[in-house]
Write a protein that holds these residues in place. Sequence first.
Motif, PDB file in Angstrom:
ATOM      1  N   ARG A 170       0.842  -1.215   0.000  1.00 49.16           N
ATOM      2  CA  ARG A 170       0.000   0.000   0.000  1.00 49.16           C
ATOM      3  C   ARG A 170       0.866   1.251   0.000  1.00 49.16           C
ATOM      4  O   ARG A 170       0.567   2.227  -0.679  1.00 49.16           O
ATOM      5  CB  ARG A 170      -0.932   0.018   1.209  1.00 49.16           C
ATOM      6  N   ARG A 171       1.946   1.233   0.765  1.00 48.93           N
ATOM      7  CA  ARG A 171       2.807   2.408   0.879  1.00 48.93           C
ATOM      8  C   ARG A 171       3.421   2.794  -0.460  1.00 48.93           C
ATOM      9  O   ARG A 171       3.592   3.965  -0.779  1.00 48.93           O
ATOM     10  CB  ARG A 171       3.930   2.142   1.886  1.00 48.93           C
ATOM     11  N   TYR A 172       3.770   1.792  -1.258  1.00 52.98           N
ATOM     12  CA  TYR A 172       4.491   2.060  -2.500  1.00 52.98           C
ATOM     13  C   TYR A 172       3.662   1.893  -3.767  1.00 52.98           C
ATOM     14  O   TYR A 172       4.189   2.063  -4.856  1.00 52.98           O
ATOM     15  CB  TYR A 172       5.740   1.172  -2.585  1.00 52.98           C
ATOM     16  N   GLU A 173       2.372   1.580  -3.618  1.00 54.79           N
ATOM     17  CA  GLU A 173       1.563   1.388  -4.818  1.00 54.79           C
ATOM     18  C   GLU A 173       1.451   2.693  -5.592  1.00 54.79           C
ATOM     19  O   GLU A 173       1.487   3.773  -5.015  1.00 54.79           O
ATOM     20  CB  GLU A 173       0.177   0.847  -4.469  1.00 54.79           C
ATOM     21  N   GLU A 174       1.334   2.555  -6.891  1.00 48.76           N
ATOM     22  CA  GLU A 174       1.186   3.747  -7.723  1.00 48.76           C
ATOM     23  C   GLU A 174      -0.219   4.301  -7.545  1.00 48.76           C
ATOM     24  O   GLU A 174      -1.188   3.561  -7.437  1.00 48.76           O
ATOM     25  CB  GLU A 174       1.434   3.402  -9.185  1.00 48.76           C
ATOM     26  N   LYS A 175      -0.310   5.609  -7.529  1.00 51.77           N
ATOM     27  CA  LYS A 175      -1.600   6.270  -7.361  1.00 51.77           C
ATOM     28  C   LYS A 175      -2.215   6.516  -8.743  1.00 51.77           C
ATOM     29  O   LYS A 175      -1.545   6.954  -9.664  1.00 51.77           O
ATOM     30  CB  LYS A 175      -1.438   7.610  -6.640  1.00 51.77           C
ATOM     31  N   SER A 176      -3.501   6.235  -8.857  1.00 48.77           N
ATOM     32  CA  SER A 176      -4.199   6.494 -10.110  1.00 48.77           C
ATOM     33  C   SER A 176      -4.524   7.982 -10.194  1.00 48.77           C
ATOM     34  O   SER A 176      -4.542   8.686  -9.175  1.00 48.77           O
ATOM     35  CB  SER A 176      -5.500   5.679 -10.172  1.00 48.77           C
ATOM     36  N   PRO A 177      -4.805   8.490 -11.391  1.00 49.20           N
ATOM     37  CA  PRO A 177      -5.183   9.909 -11.519  1.00 49.20           C
ATOM     38  C   PRO A 177      -6.388  10.269 -10.651  1.00 49.20           C
ATOM     39  O   PRO A 177      -6.448  11.367 -10.115  1.00 49.20           O
ATOM     40  CB  PRO A 177      -5.503  10.047 -13.012  1.00 49.20           C
ATOM     41  N   GLU A 178      -7.321   9.339 -10.486  1.00 48.18           N
ATOM     42  CA  GLU A 178      -8.491   9.616  -9.657  1.00 48.18           C
ATOM     43  C   GLU A 178      -8.082   9.823  -8.204  1.00 48.18           C
ATOM     44  O   GLU A 178      -8.622  10.685  -7.513  1.00 48.18           O
ATOM     45  CB  GLU A 178      -9.519   8.483  -9.757  1.00 48.18           C
ATOM     46  N   ASP A 179      -7.122   9.035  -7.722  1.00 47.90           N
ATOM     47  CA  ASP A 179      -6.632   9.196  -6.352  1.00 47.90           C
ATOM     48  C   ASP A 179      -5.993  10.559  -6.170  1.00 47.90           C
ATOM     49  O   ASP A 179      -6.211  11.233  -5.168  1.00 47.90           O
ATOM     50  CB  ASP A 179      -5.601   8.111  -6.000  1.00 47.90           C
ATOM     51  N   VAL A 180      -5.186  10.964  -7.144  1.00 49.20           N
ATOM     52  CA  VAL A 180      -4.510  12.256  -7.069  1.00 49.20           C
ATOM     53  C   VAL A 180      -5.532  13.385  -7.097  1.00 49.20           C
ATOM     54  O   VAL A 180      -5.453  14.333  -6.309  1.00 49.20           O
ATOM     55  CB  VAL A 180      -3.472  12.400  -8.206  1.00 49.20           C
ATOM     56  N   GLU A 181      -6.520  13.288  -7.981  1.00 48.57           N
ATOM     57  CA  GLU A 181      -7.562  14.315  -8.048  1.00 48.57           C
ATOM     58  C   GLU A 181      -8.300  14.421  -6.725  1.00 48.57           C
ATOM     59  O   GLU A 181      -8.593  15.520  -6.258  1.00 48.57           O
ATOM     60  CB  GLU A 181      -8.547  14.006  -9.182  1.00 48.57           C
ATOM     61  N   HIS A 182      -8.584  13.262  -6.107  1.00 46.59           N
ATOM     62  CA  HIS A 182      -9.268  13.288  -4.809  1.00 46.59           C
ATOM     63  C   HIS A 182      -8.403  13.976  -3.761  1.00 46.59           C
ATOM     64  O   HIS A 182      -8.891  14.802  -2.980  1.00 46.59           O
ATOM     65  CB  HIS A 182      -9.625  11.873  -4.343  1.00 46.59           C
ATOM     66  N   LEU A 183      -7.110  13.647  -3.737  1.00 49.51           N
ATOM     67  CA  LEU A 183      -6.217  14.261  -2.755  1.00 49.51           C
ATOM     68  C   LEU A 183      -6.136  15.775  -2.960  1.00 49.51           C
ATOM     69  O   LEU A 183      -6.156  16.536  -2.001  1.00 49.51           O
ATOM     70  CB  LEU A 183      -4.828  13.641  -2.845  1.00 49.51           C
ATOM     71  N   ILE A 184      -6.057  16.201  -4.210  1.00 51.42           N
ATOM     72  CA  ILE A 184      -5.998  17.636  -4.499  1.00 51.42           C
ATOM     73  C   ILE A 184      -7.277  18.324  -4.042  1.00 51.42           C
ATOM     74  O   ILE A 184      -7.244  19.434  -3.506  1.00 51.42           O
ATOM     75  CB  ILE A 184      -5.714  17.878  -5.999  1.00 51.42           C
ATOM     76  N   SER A 185      -8.410  17.651  -4.212  1.00 50.64           N
ATOM     77  CA  SER A 185      -9.690  18.258  -3.813  1.00 50.64           C
ATOM     78  C   SER A 185      -9.795  18.466  -2.309  1.00 50.64           C
ATOM     79  O   SER A 185     -10.633  19.232  -1.842  1.00 50.64           O
ATOM     80  CB  SER A 185     -10.861  17.410  -4.309  1.00 50.64           C
ATOM     81  N   THR A 186      -8.936  17.825  -1.515  1.00 46.93           N
ATOM     82  CA  THR A 186      -8.979  17.975  -0.057  1.00 46.93           C
ATOM     83  C   THR A 186      -8.084  19.107   0.438  1.00 46.93           C
ATOM     84  O   THR A 186      -8.109  19.431   1.624  1.00 46.93           O
ATOM     85  CB  THR A 186      -8.554  16.668   0.646  1.00 46.93           C
ATOM     86  N   LEU A 187      -7.301  19.721  -0.464  1.00 52.84           N
ATOM     87  CA  LEU A 187      -6.392  20.789  -0.064  1.00 52.84           C
ATOM     88  C   LEU A 187      -7.125  22.101   0.136  1.00 52.84           C
ATOM     89  O   LEU A 187      -8.102  22.403  -0.551  1.00 52.84           O
ATOM     90  CB  LEU A 187      -5.305  20.980  -1.124  1.00 52.84           C
ATOM     91  N   SER A 188      -6.626  22.904   1.062  1.00 47.48           N
ATOM     92  CA  SER A 188      -7.181  24.247   1.278  1.00 47.48           C
ATOM     93  C   SER A 188      -6.702  25.164   0.153  1.00 47.48           C
ATOM     94  O   SER A 188      -5.793  24.813  -0.605  1.00 47.48           O
ATOM     95  CB  SER A 188      -6.713  24.798   2.626  1.00 47.48           C
ATOM     96  N   LYS A 189      -7.279  26.352   0.076  1.00 43.97           N
ATOM     97  CA  LYS A 189      -6.873  27.320  -0.942  1.00 43.97           C
ATOM     98  C   LYS A 189      -5.395  27.678  -0.782  1.00 43.97           C
ATOM     99  O   LYS A 189      -4.657  27.737  -1.766  1.00 43.97           O
ATOM    100  CB  LYS A 189      -7.719  28.581  -0.883  1.00 43.97           C
ATOM    101  N   ASP A 190      -4.943  27.885   0.447  1.00 42.62           N
ATOM    102  CA  ASP A 190      -3.531  28.214   0.686  1.00 42.62           C
ATOM    103  C   ASP A 190      -2.615  27.077   0.248  1.00 42.62           C
ATOM    104  O   ASP A 190      -1.565  27.311  -0.344  1.00 42.62           O
ATOM    105  CB  ASP A 190      -3.289  28.525   2.166  1.00 42.62           C
ATOM    106  N   GLN A 191      -3.023  25.858   0.529  1.00 39.34           N
ATOM    107  CA  GLN A 191      -2.219  24.702   0.119  1.00 39.34           C
ATOM    108  C   GLN A 191      -2.178  24.585  -1.403  1.00 39.34           C
ATOM    109  O   GLN A 191      -1.132  24.285  -1.974  1.00 39.34           O
ATOM    110  CB  GLN A 191      -2.780  23.417   0.742  1.00 39.34           C
ATOM    111  N   LEU A 192      -3.322  24.834  -2.057  1.00 41.32           N
ATOM    112  CA  LEU A 192      -3.353  24.795  -3.521  1.00 41.32           C
ATOM    113  C   LEU A 192      -2.466  25.877  -4.125  1.00 41.32           C
ATOM    114  O   LEU A 192      -1.731  25.626  -5.087  1.00 41.32           O
ATOM    115  CB  LEU A 192      -4.784  24.959  -4.035  1.00 41.32           C
ATOM    116  N   ASP A 193      -2.536  27.086  -3.559  1.00 42.83           N
ATOM    117  CA  ASP A 193      -1.693  28.181  -4.045  1.00 42.83           C
ATOM    118  C   ASP A 193      -0.215  27.813  -3.941  1.00 42.83           C
ATOM    119  O   ASP A 193       0.561  28.054  -4.864  1.00 42.83           O
ATOM    120  CB  ASP A 193      -1.962  29.470  -3.256  1.00 42.83           C
ATOM    121  N   LEU A 194       0.163  27.206  -2.820  1.00 38.49           N
ATOM    122  CA  LEU A 194       1.550  26.790  -2.632  1.00 38.49           C
ATOM    123  C   LEU A 194       1.930  25.697  -3.626  1.00 38.49           C
ATOM    124  O   LEU A 194       3.007  25.739  -4.238  1.00 38.49           O
ATOM    125  CB  LEU A 194       1.767  26.299  -1.191  1.00 38.49           C
TER     126      LEU A 194
END
Length: 89
Positions: free
Chosen positions: A54-78
């Motif tokens: 699990r630690r080293y599995e490749e992340k799918s684009p959907e996983d990455v999109e979900h993670l990005i959607s959880t970021l705050s505006k300040d985190q996204l700006d950074l």
Amino acid sequence: MNLIEKIEALRIQLGMTKTGMGAEFGVIFQNYNNWIARSSLPKEHYEKAHELLRRYEEKSPEDVEHLISTLSKDQLDLLYAIIEAPADL
């Protein structure tokens, strides 16, 4: 592909030694090597094996999109500032 074969493939992918992978399981090189030779992982190490996969599995684009959607505006700006920064910084 069984569990020890997946762990061995991960070890090779990461460029890790058999001694290093054995250490991940808290065993010496010879124990790890025996698991490979027998193509069998002792049941008491299944949880650790799944954790490593699990630690080293490749992340799918959907996983990455979900993670990005959880970021705050300040985190996204950074994040965007880092992505857009010149390569020579």
